[in-house]
Scaffold this motif. Structure first.
Motif, PDB file in Angstrom:
ATOM      1  N   TYR A  30      88.478  15.004 -10.173  1.00 50.45           N
ATOM      2  CA  TYR A  30      87.582  16.120 -10.476  1.00 50.45           C
ATOM      3  C   TYR A  30      87.769  17.205  -9.416  1.00 50.45           C
ATOM      4  N   VAL A  31      87.575  18.452  -9.808  1.00 43.62           N
ATOM      5  CA  VAL A  31      87.679  19.571  -8.869  1.00 43.62           C
ATOM      6  C   VAL A  31      86.309  20.236  -8.753  1.00 43.62           C
ATOM      7  N   PRO A  32      86.007  20.809  -7.583  1.00 44.39           N
ATOM      8  CA  PRO A  32      84.727  21.486  -7.420  1.00 44.39           C
ATOM      9  C   PRO A  32      84.536  22.560  -8.493  1.00 44.39           C
ATOM     10  N   ASN A  33      83.308  22.654  -8.996  1.00 48.15           N
ATOM     11  CA  ASN A  33      83.016  23.584 -10.082  1.00 48.15           C
ATOM     12  C   ASN A  33      81.683  24.294  -9.838  1.00 48.15           C
ATOM     13  N   GLY A  34      81.411  24.614  -8.593  1.00 43.08           N
ATOM     14  CA  GLY A  34      80.209  25.367  -8.279  1.00 43.08           C
ATOM     15  C   GLY A  34      79.095  24.498  -7.733  1.00 43.08           C
ATOM     16  N   VAL A  35      77.981  25.159  -7.482  1.00 46.02           N
ATOM     17  CA  VAL A  35      76.799  24.485  -6.976  1.00 46.02           C
ATOM     18  C   VAL A  35      75.594  24.941  -7.780  1.00 46.02           C
ATOM     19  N   THR A  36      74.577  24.135  -7.756  1.00 43.97           N
ATOM     20  CA  THR A  36      73.300  24.467  -8.369  1.00 43.97           C
ATOM     21  C   THR A  36      72.225  23.848  -7.501  1.00 43.97           C
ATOM     22  N   TRP A  37      71.002  23.996  -7.901  1.00 46.27           N
ATOM     23  CA  TRP A  37      69.888  23.450  -7.136  1.00 46.27           C
ATOM     24  C   TRP A  37      69.060  22.553  -8.032  1.00 46.27           C
ATOM     25  N   ASP A  38      68.483  21.520  -7.441  1.00 46.56           N
ATOM     26  CA  ASP A  38      67.586  20.623  -8.141  1.00 46.56           C
ATOM     27  C   ASP A  38      66.461  20.267  -7.162  1.00 46.56           C
ATOM     28  N   THR A  39      65.485  19.576  -7.651  1.00 47.70           N
ATOM     29  CA  THR A  39      64.373  19.151  -6.796  1.00 47.70           C
ATOM     30  C   THR A  39      64.555  17.684  -6.438  1.00 47.70           C
ATOM     31  N   ARG A  40      64.469  17.394  -5.153  1.00 48.63           N
ATOM     32  CA  ARG A  40      64.557  16.018  -4.663  1.00 48.63           C
ATOM     33  C   ARG A  40      63.389  15.794  -3.713  1.00 48.63           C
ATOM     34  N   ARG A  41      62.595  14.799  -4.041  1.00 55.98           N
ATOM     35  CA  ARG A  41      61.403  14.480  -3.243  1.00 55.98           C
ATOM     36  C   ARG A  41      60.511  15.704  -3.040  1.00 55.98           C
ATOM     37  N   GLY A  42      60.408  16.515  -4.094  1.00 58.68           N
ATOM     38  CA  GLY A  42      59.545  17.687  -4.052  1.00 58.68           C
ATOM     39  C   GLY A  42      60.114  18.890  -3.325  1.00 58.68           C
ATOM     40  N   GLU A  43      61.357  18.800  -2.877  1.00 56.46           N
ATOM     41  CA  GLU A  43      61.993  19.888  -2.131  1.00 56.46           C
ATOM     42  C   GLU A  43      63.270  20.341  -2.842  1.00 56.46           C
ATOM     43  N   PRO A  44      63.624  21.633  -2.740  1.00 54.92           N
ATOM     44  CA  PRO A  44      64.888  22.080  -3.328  1.00 54.92           C
ATOM     45  C   PRO A  44      66.073  21.464  -2.580  1.00 54.92           C
TER      46      PRO A  44
END
Length: 84
Positions: A30-44
């Protein structure tokens, strides 16, 4: 992404600081295809996205694995599984 599935690409993602799954994706081609954000333990938290095209997969395909009695999966124009 066997010939039996007819998939054009696959994607993977993992939290940026979760190294084991990121290393697995990289090791599988697999090759890098960007970044995004999610919530983990109530934090971005930043999520690293990965992409593997059919062409990239074919270059690394193993010939010691065989799928038996697998038909094509219906897919959308973007290569994702189609929904009914």
């Amino acid at each position: 992404m066997s010939d039996g599935f007819g998939v054009r690409e696959a994607s993977s993602d993992a939290f940026f600081d979760n190294h084991p799954p990121n290393r697995v994706s990289h090791a599988l081609g697999y090759v890098p295809n960007g970044v995004t954000w999610d919530t983990r333990r109530g934090e971005p938290a930043e999520v690293k996205q990965w992409r593997l095209t059919r062409e990239q997969w074919i270059k690394r395909r193993r010939d010691d694995i065989e799928l038996v009695d697998v038909g094509d999966c219906p897919t959308s124009p973007r290569g994702w599984p189609a929904t009914s």
